[in-house]
Design a protein around this motif. Structure first.
Motif, PDB file in Angstrom:
ATOM      1  N   ASN A  10      10.419  -1.295  32.178  1.00  0.00           N
ATOM      2  CA  ASN A  10      11.464  -1.875  31.760  1.00  0.00           C
ATOM      3  C   ASN A  10      12.382  -1.392  30.796  1.00  0.00           C
ATOM      4  N   GLY A  11      13.576   0.253  31.452  1.00  0.00           N
ATOM      5  CA  GLY A  11      14.473   0.682  31.091  1.00  0.00           C
ATOM      6  C   GLY A  11      13.678   1.913  29.785  1.00  0.00           C
ATOM      7  N   ASP A  12      12.336   2.377  29.652  1.00  0.00           N
ATOM      8  CA  ASP A  12      11.612   3.171  28.691  1.00  0.00           C
ATOM      9  C   ASP A  12      11.491   4.359  29.765  1.00  0.00           C
ATOM     10  N   ILE A  13      12.898   5.295  29.388  1.00  0.00           N
ATOM     11  CA  ILE A  13      13.376   6.187  30.406  1.00  0.00           C
ATOM     12  C   ILE A  13      11.696   7.534  29.661  1.00  0.00           C
ATOM     13  N   ASN A  14      11.951   7.817  28.603  1.00  0.00           N
ATOM     14  CA  ASN A  14      10.437   8.401  28.261  1.00  0.00           C
ATOM     15  C   ASN A  14       9.204   8.348  29.494  1.00  0.00           C
ATOM     16  N   ALA A  15       8.901   7.206  29.009  1.00  0.00           N
ATOM     17  CA  ALA A  15       8.429   5.978  30.391  1.00  0.00           C
ATOM     18  C   ALA A  15       8.009   6.381  31.836  1.00  0.00           C
ATOM     19  N   ALA A  16       9.239   6.251  32.142  1.00  0.00           N
ATOM     20  CA  ALA A  16       9.547   6.596  33.592  1.00  0.00           C
ATOM     21  C   ALA A  16       9.279   8.431  33.260  1.00  0.00           C
ATOM     22  N   GLN A  17      10.287   8.794  32.587  1.00  0.00           N
ATOM     23  CA  GLN A  17       9.906  10.537  33.119  1.00  0.00           C
ATOM     24  C   GLN A  17       8.950  10.601  33.550  1.00  0.00           C
ATOM     25  N   ARG A  18       7.610  10.494  31.966  1.00  0.00           N
ATOM     26  CA  ARG A  18       6.536  10.752  32.901  1.00  0.00           C
ATOM     27  C   ARG A  18       5.753  10.506  33.493  1.00  0.00           C
ATOM     28  N   ASP A  19       6.009   9.118  34.085  1.00  0.00           N
ATOM     29  CA  ASP A  19       5.501   8.242  35.508  1.00  0.00           C
ATOM     30  C   ASP A  19       5.806   9.195  36.918  1.00  0.00           C
ATOM     31  N   VAL A  27      17.882  -1.245  32.275  1.00  0.00           N
ATOM     32  CA  VAL A  27      17.289  -1.586  33.483  1.00  0.00           C
ATOM     33  C   VAL A  27      18.557  -2.325  34.413  1.00  0.00           C
ATOM     34  N   GLN A  28      19.056  -2.973  34.103  1.00  0.00           N
ATOM     35  CA  GLN A  28      20.869  -2.939  34.884  1.00  0.00           C
ATOM     36  C   GLN A  28      21.825  -2.351  35.444  1.00  0.00           C
ATOM     37  N   ARG A  29      21.643  -0.739  34.948  1.00  0.00           N
ATOM     38  CA  ARG A  29      21.548   0.202  35.492  1.00  0.00           C
ATOM     39  C   ARG A  29      21.214   0.703  36.735  1.00  0.00           C
ATOM     40  N   ALA A  30      19.567   0.501  36.274  1.00  0.00           N
ATOM     41  CA  ALA A  30      18.940   1.626  37.729  1.00  0.00           C
ATOM     42  C   ALA A  30      18.998   0.378  38.588  1.00  0.00           C
ATOM     43  N   GLU A  31      18.918  -1.629  38.463  1.00  0.00           N
ATOM     44  CA  GLU A  31      18.400  -2.626  39.453  1.00  0.00           C
ATOM     45  C   GLU A  31      19.737  -1.881  40.069  1.00  0.00           C
ATOM     46  N   THR A  32      21.268  -1.647  39.658  1.00  0.00           N
ATOM     47  CA  THR A  32      22.434  -1.648  40.541  1.00  0.00           C
ATOM     48  C   THR A  32      22.337  -0.399  41.297  1.00  0.00           C
ATOM     49  N   ARG A  33      21.782   0.564  40.622  1.00  0.00           N
ATOM     50  CA  ARG A  33      21.480   2.089  41.713  1.00  0.00           C
ATOM     51  C   ARG A  33      20.484   1.738  42.907  1.00  0.00           C
ATOM     52  N   VAL A  34      19.399   0.943  42.546  1.00  0.00           N
ATOM     53  CA  VAL A  34      18.146   1.198  43.328  1.00  0.00           C
ATOM     54  C   VAL A  34      19.148   0.347  44.317  1.00  0.00           C
ATOM     55  N   GLY A  35      20.373  -1.188  43.971  1.00  0.00           N
ATOM     56  CA  GLY A  35      20.771  -1.193  45.580  1.00  0.00           C
ATOM     57  C   GLY A  35      21.510  -0.402  46.699  1.00  0.00           C
ATOM     58  N   VAL A  36      22.616   0.634  45.237  1.00  0.00           N
ATOM     59  CA  VAL A  36      23.316   1.165  45.453  1.00  0.00           C
ATOM     60  C   VAL A  36      22.605   2.369  46.540  1.00  0.00           C
ATOM     61  N   VAL A  37      21.473   2.905  46.239  1.00  0.00           N
ATOM     62  CA  VAL A  37      20.530   3.947  46.779  1.00  0.00           C
ATOM     63  C   VAL A  37      20.583   3.550  48.262  1.00  0.00           C
ATOM     64  N   GLU A  38      19.466   2.544  48.169  1.00  0.00           N
ATOM     65  CA  GLU A  38      19.286   1.667  49.727  1.00  0.00           C
ATOM     66  C   GLU A  38      20.267   1.337  50.313  1.00  0.00           C
ATOM     67  N   ALA A  39      21.402   0.603  50.081  1.00  0.00           N
ATOM     68  CA  ALA A  39      22.214   0.533  50.434  1.00  0.00           C
ATOM     69  C   ALA A  39      22.693   2.557  51.535  1.00  0.00           C
ATOM     70  N   GLN A  40      22.666   3.243  50.941  1.00  0.00           N
ATOM     71  CA  GLN A  40      23.022   4.120  51.381  1.00  0.00           C
ATOM     72  C   GLN A  40      21.983   4.717  52.134  1.00  0.00           C
ATOM     73  N   ILE A  41      20.414   4.587  52.092  1.00  0.00           N
ATOM     74  CA  ILE A  41      19.790   4.950  52.729  1.00  0.00           C
ATOM     75  C   ILE A  41      19.898   3.913  54.119  1.00  0.00           C
ATOM     76  N   GLU A  42      19.874   2.717  54.069  1.00  0.00           N
ATOM     77  CA  GLU A  42      20.269   2.039  55.187  1.00  0.00           C
ATOM     78  C   GLU A  42      21.280   2.223  55.682  1.00  0.00           C
ATOM     79  N   HIS A  43      22.440   2.832  54.915  1.00  0.00           N
ATOM     80  CA  HIS A  43      23.281   3.291  55.937  1.00  0.00           C
ATOM     81  C   HIS A  43      23.749   4.659  56.799  1.00  0.00           C
ATOM     82  N   GLN A  44      23.213   5.485  55.756  1.00  0.00           N
ATOM     83  CA  GLN A  44      22.866   6.721  56.876  1.00  0.00           C
ATOM     84  C   GLN A  44      21.485   6.970  57.367  1.00  0.00           C
TER      85      GLN A  44
END
Length: 595
Positions: free
Chosen positions: A341-350, A69-86
């Motif tokens: 909540n950090g469940d990679i398998n459930a996230a992939q199914r979704d 979850v922490q890595r995903a939250e960090t990645r969300v912030g990074v991607v949103e910053a990239q989208i905003e910048h580009q």
């Protein structure tokens, strides 16, 4: 005198030996008890170790998910910053487009301002399709047809589909019906129904809102019907839509009911299939609640055509460009991990279904399905979702038929109860042999059969804990008798009385030893008998409770599965909810900018 002294010394030694024998006997009894305690503690230790191992595994899993979850939250912030910048500067163009149209309505924006703003945005956004389109709007307002034509051609070069659709909507908004339909026809003619851009979802939006008027709606529906007939000839494409709807049904599967039926879950090897079947059957109720609510909605159209078209234009210009899609997909993946909540398998199914809406191109049938199942991701309104669900009801029905067939076919034909396992009895491990009983038999019969199984298995085990005179007592008894005779013979040479006494003492001590062995064995047998009796009682109690829960499970399953015909009837009714809104034929806002 010396003879008496030696006899007295011997008697004292015999007494001492007898006392030692008694101490050894008491020690053996104590050791036996301690062995039992050690065995009990060993079982408790193993249980505690298993619990600690399970707790540790849960801790590790929780830690991994927290880190995910922490890595995903960090990645969300990074991607949103990239989208905003580009692509953030695109938002300025999008807001300006709607504001410019609304400014035309009320006549509060001068031609010079419109031209200056549009030209500035053109310079700042050299590759974005909407920038030259705004220049065209400014030139149109200023009655400069040559500049307007060049700007439109540049926008068309950058994005033919979006530019054509935008112009069709703007012209419709300004009451230019014939010109709007020409642009619409031009847009449709350039489309490949097997590879449509995401912007095509706005066509469905326009149809559901009646935004193009009767002529436009008829044109679109005629083209869509032809595309649909063409694509439905391809069985693989039809099957793909049924599979998509089948995947959607999995989202409605309820959670496990193991806590509701703990005894049945604990003793029946068929429980996983039963649990899955009940969870799937419970999806019927959730489907009815969701789609009946959708069917019961009465969309409220906007008061004016301008408001309706503005809303559609907003959706069109806010739609992600192709360059944004990779980042949007990455953003969706990270958000799914957070959502689960950090469940990679459930996230992939979704994500298996969510990412479909973020493809660069989709065929027309898939756009229909995505509009029905994932309207937010593809950018359409609730009204369009209703129309899409109506168009997809046949796929829905086929998918639900497969879904119902699958969970019913997975039901076990017979439900068994199984008992086996280890029990610590008097410091010795007793292993109950496997017992299997079918719930097709009456539960009282099963209880008697299980009790008899316990008794048969426990009898030889309990017997093995006792003192067996033939196996364990003959040797020591012969030894004791021989020792007594030897002592009597040796001592009887000098003093017959002393020999008799010594022999009696040895015999008595040996008898006491053998008796203590028999008593210790009897005690172990009684302890084992009590432990195994409790185990038997607990097994019978679990069997009885599992039988009662099976009755409750059957009731719950029949109730959930019994709603399947309701779902079929509801899906058939969905075919009638998708009629488009009445086309707008009122006069639109008139001002100096309308031409």
């Amino acid at each position: 005198m010396s003879s008496n002294f030696s006899e007295a010394a011997i008697l004292r030694r015999i007494d001492h030996v007898g006392a030692k024998v008694e101490q050894v006997d008491q020690g053996l009894i104590a050791v036996s008890a301690q062995v039992g305690q050690v065995g009990q503690r060993a079982d408790e230790t193993q249980t505690e170790l298993r619990r600690l191992a399970a707790d540790f595994q849960r801790f590790v899993l929780d830690a991994q998910r927290t880190a995910n979850v922490q890595r995903a939250e960090t990645r969300v912030g990074v991607v949103e910053a990239q989208i905003e910048h580009q692509f953030g500067h695109h938002n300025v163009v999008r807001r300006t487009a709607t504001g410019m149209l609304q400014g035309f309505d009320v006549g509060l924006v001068s031609e010079e301002t419109v031209r200056a703003v549009s030209e500035q945005l053109m310079v700042q956004n050299p590759r974005y399709w909407l920038a030259p389109v705004l220049v065209a709007l400014g030139a149109w307002a200023a009655d400069e047809p040559e500049l307007c034509e060049r700007a439109v051609q540049e926008g068309f070069r950058r994005s033919p589909g979006r530019t054509s659709l935008f112009m069709a909507l703007v012209l419709r908004r300004q009451g230019r019906r014939e010109a709007s339909v020409r642009w619409l026809r031009h847009y449709l003619a350039a489309q490949d129904p097997t590879a449509l851009g995401r912007d095509f979802a706005m066509i469905l939006e326009c149809v559901s809102q009646g935004a193009f008027g009767p002529a436009g709606v008829d044109l679109v529906r005629e083209r869509l019907d032809a595309w649909r007939a063409r694509l439905l000839d391809d069985d693989a494409r039809q099957d793909a839509q049924v599979t998509r709807w089948r995947a959607e049904l999995d989202r409605y599967i309820a959670g496990s009911s193991g806590q509701r039926f703990p005894f049945l879950a604990g003793v029946s090897p068929q429980w996983p299939q039963m649990d899955r079947a009940l969870s799937c059957a419970a999806a019927n109720g959730a489907l009815i609640d969701t789609y009946r609510a959708l069917a019961a909605e009465t969309p409220t159209p906007a008061a004016q055509l301008e408001d309706q078209v503005d809303d559609i234009l907003d959706r069109l210009v806010r739609e992600y460009d192709e360059e944004e899609l990779p980042l949007r997909r990455e953003h969706a993946q990270a958000r799914a991990i957070i959502r689960h909540n950090g469940d990679i398998n459930a996230a992939q199914r979704d994500l298996a279904t969510d990412l479909t809406a973020l493809e660069r191109t989709l065929d027309y049938l898939t756009i229909q399905s995505e509009s029905a199942l994932n309207p937010a991701a593809i950018g359409v309104s609730r009204s369009t979702q209703r129309m899409a669900v109506s168009s997809c009801h046949e796929w829905f029905a086929r998918a639900h038929g497969m879904f119902s067939r699958d969970y019913r076919a997975a039901l076990p034909t017979d439900v068994h109860a199984v008992f086996q396992g280890n029990h610590n009895a008097a410091g010795v491990v007793f292993q109950l042999p496997r017992w299997t009983g079918s719930f097709t038999r009456p539960v009282p019969d099963l209880e008697r059969d299980l009790a008899a199984h316990w008794d048969r298995a426990a009898a030889p085990f309990i017997a093995s804990l006792g003192w067996d005179w033939r196996r364990q007592g003959v040797g020591p008894l012969i030894g004791i008798v021989a020792a007594a005779l030897v002592v009597m013979f040796c001592l009887g040479q000098g003093s017959p009385l002393l020999g008799v006494l010594a022999g009696a003492m040895i015999g008595g001590g040996g008898a006491l030893f053998l008796w203590s062995r028999q008593r210790a064995g009897a005690k172990r047998q009684q302890e084992a008998r009590e432990v195994l009796e409790r185990g038997k009682y607990d097994s019978i109690r679990q069997l009885r409770a599992a039988g009662a829960e099976l009755v409750d499970w059957n009731t719950a399953f029949r109730a959930a599965d019994g709603r399947e015909p309701e779902v079929r009837a509801m899906i058939a009714d969905l075919a009638t909810i998708g009629s488009p809104a009445s086309p707008y034929e009122r006069r639109v806002a008139e001002n100096g900018a309308t031409r």
